[in-house]
Design an enzyme around this catalytic site. Structure first.
Site, mmCIF file in Angstrom:
data_model
loop_
_atom_site.group_PDB
_atom_site.id
_atom_site.type_symbol
_atom_site.label_atom_id
_atom_site.label_comp_id
_atom_site.label_asym_id
_atom_site.label_seq_id
_atom_site.Cartn_x
_atom_site.Cartn_y
_atom_site.Cartn_z
ATOM 1 N N ARG A 31 0.687 -1.147 0.018
ATOM 2 C CA ARG A 31 -0.013 0.003 0.010
ATOM 3 C C ARG A 31 1.059 1.126 -0.034
ATOM 4 O O ARG A 31 0.989 1.888 -0.881
ATOM 5 C CB ARG A 31 -0.851 0.120 1.203
ATOM 6 C CG ARG A 31 -2.154 0.927 1.131
ATOM 7 C CD ARG A 31 -1.695 2.258 1.508
ATOM 8 N NE ARG A 31 -1.667 2.713 2.604
ATOM 9 C CZ ARG A 31 -0.795 3.766 3.180
ATOM 10 N NH1 ARG A 31 -0.850 4.589 2.532
ATOM 11 N NH2 ARG A 31 -0.604 3.792 4.565
ATOM 12 N N GLU A 59 -3.874 10.931 10.499
ATOM 13 C CA GLU A 59 -2.796 11.519 9.393
ATOM 14 C C GLU A 59 -2.025 12.621 9.864
ATOM 15 O O GLU A 59 -3.090 13.649 10.376
ATOM 16 C CB GLU A 59 -3.530 11.743 8.018
ATOM 17 C CG GLU A 59 -2.692 12.251 6.923
ATOM 18 C CD GLU A 59 -3.326 12.444 5.554
ATOM 19 O OE1 GLU A 59 -2.898 12.717 4.621
ATOM 20 O OE2 GLU A 59 -4.618 12.615 5.656
#
Length: 505
Positions: free
Chosen positions: A14, A144
């Site tokens: 990923r 994030e």
């Protein structure tokens, strides 16, 4: 004392696939996933991002079919988004059982990218988690830009964590998204969070922009995190992620209080496979998996290894399925030569060994790459040994290449003292040379090996008059072998390499 277990999540497929120019095929993704889980023994694998493409969907679906059959479905994870359930439907249709939900871990990202309040963001996250539950999908949550959040908006990070730790999530994933953390910051921030939220499973996800990824991983382990995200060969966006091989070695050697499941002896095999599939070459000096990292070049080091392993450390190559080598070049000493001769089953007296050593140093000064396989030829050259006498010599040749005409070659070759001359044409000068040589060997009722690989290289930064090296791989019915030639002319290099081949056969 029982050691604390730490999960290793691999995100090569990923985050690693975000390396510029990299795209794995469906079969490559499946093969890598199988190796990561069954050979390397990682705990979890993040294999894709939801909603990327039809090809990604088919790859995920194929992996999940295999994972279901082999009991790995709960160890396969996919990055998902706060998108009112679109990612959830995508994952449900592909068979995914675990989502890694991407949310905002800094007030800066929340305010300027989403343009939402914390309360609005939290409500949307809660809704997505509930949708996932209804489809039988477990949730981990990424924060994030968490590292910038801790630097610049810690109040928001704690507000978020107060909210998310009350939700049905398995793990909280803390990425240093922009690779900005120093080791001291990593230790401080993670120690604070682990202390403030006891019992919560925190994963740390390091990036390597300042080349501090491995150091930050070690600090994260000492701070008490429960999991780490790594990639094979440190693949990833920009400077990449914390590298699997380096992190595993550091944890095993410098964090005795923790335990990881990774099988060290499989690291190199998986690393080389990912190199092949990705097309991203491993730097020769990359720790653990680089071509040169277990190669001693200086003669004094080889001598020390002979005397109680004076230049060994805990990073023994055998741990990683490799072995120590001793390079031959201008810094070689007698000990380097002896180590390589031992592997060839050869032994020289001191006087002859000194002569061979000097010849290797001379070749190194001329930029020639000297290999273990070259040693018999160097011995022949230096000692004029009948054991390694050159029975085939290309005495002379004329190569012609004119516009509008096929290249041609006229050669003179001496075999066991008998001279042969032939002429032939070809698709290039070297091809014409090989065709003429084949005619010579037809007269001797012998065949030539098949040329299966041909590579030419010069030293980085060299100019057009530099020495170049031609490396040719040959195949006979019995074996495959490599010969090298060195000259400032590429075709002459190839002819020199070919003469070596002729004497081997």
């Amino acid at each position: 004392m029982e050691r604390r277990k730490i999960e290793i999540m691999d995100t090569t497929l990923r985050d690693g696939e975000q390396t510029s120019g990299v795209s794995f095929s469906i079969s490559e993704k499946l093969t890598i996933t199988q190796l990561l889980l069954e050979e390397l023994h990682v705990d979890r694998v993040e294999i894709a991002s939801a909603r990327v493409s039809d090809g990604e969907f088919n790859a995920v679906k194929s992996i999940l079919v295999w994972a279901e059959e082999n009991g790995y479905a709960d160890r396969i994870e996919v990055l998902s988004f706060v998108d009112n359930g679109i990612s959830i439907d995508w994952m449900a249709n592909s068979g995914v059982k675990v989502q890694n939900l991407l949310t905002k871990g800094s007030l800066n990202h929340l305010t300027h990218q989403l343009k939402k309040t914390p309360e609005q963001h939290f409500a949307e996250i809660k809704h997505v988690i509930e949708l996932a539950q209804s489809k039988g999908i477990a949730t981990n949550v990424y924060l994030e830009d968490w590292s910038n959040g801790m630097r610049n908006s810690p109040e928001y990070v704690y507000q978020y964590l107060d909210f998310i730790t009350k939700q049905p999530v398995k793990r909280i994933l803390l990425p240093d998204t922009l690779g900005i953390l120093t080791p001291s910051e990593t230790a401080k921030f993670l120690t604070e969070l682990v202390g403030r939220y006891p019992g919560v499973h925190f994963d740390f996800h390091a990036h390597n922009d300042y080349d501090l990824g491995t150091a930050n991983v070690l600090e994260a382990v000492k701070a008490g995190v429960s999991g780490l995200h790594l990639t094979v060969n440190g693949m990833g966006e920009r400077a990449g992620n914390a590298a699997m091989a380096s992190a595993v070695a550091v944890i095993n050697d410098f964090a005795p209080e923790v335990e990881i499941a990774i099988k060290e002896s499989s690291i190199y095999t998986v690393s080389k496979l990912v190199e092949t599939f990705s097309g991203v070459r491993i730097p020769s000096n990359k720790p653990i998996v680089g071509d040169n990292v277990f190669t001693q070049t200086a003669g004094i080091h080889a001598d020390g290894d002979n005397k109680n392993n004076l230049y060994f450390n805990d990073l023994l190559p055998e741990r990683f399925g490799r072995k120590r080598e001793y390079a031959l070049g201008k810094t070689s000493g007698k000990a380097n030569i002896e180590k390589n001769l031992q592997e060839l089953g050869l032994k020289l007296n001191d006087a002859d060994l000194k002569k061979v050593t000097q010849r290797v140093i001379e070749l190194g000064d001329k930029k020639e790459t000297v290999t273990k396989e070259d040693l018999p030829y160097i011995i022949s050259d230096v000692l004029d040994s009948s054991l390694y006498e050159e029975k085939v010599v290309v005495e002379s040749y004329v190569l012609m290449h004119a516009m509008g005409l096929r290249p041609s070659a006229t050669i003179s070759v001496k075999i066991d003292g008998e001279k042969f001359e032939e002429n032939a044409q070809g698709d290039g000068q070297f091809d014409a040379f090989m065709n003429a040589l084949a005619r010579v060997y037809d007269k001797k009722k012998r065949s030539l090996p098949k040329l299966i690989d041909y590579a030419v290289r010069i030293a980085p930064g060299s100019s057009s008059d530099a020495l170049c090296e031609t490396i040719i791989t040959w195949q006979t019915d019995q074996k495959k072998f490599i010969t090298r030639g060195l000259d400032s002319d590429q075709t002459v290099c190839a002819i020199k390499a070919t003469q070596k081949m002729l004497n081997i056969i």
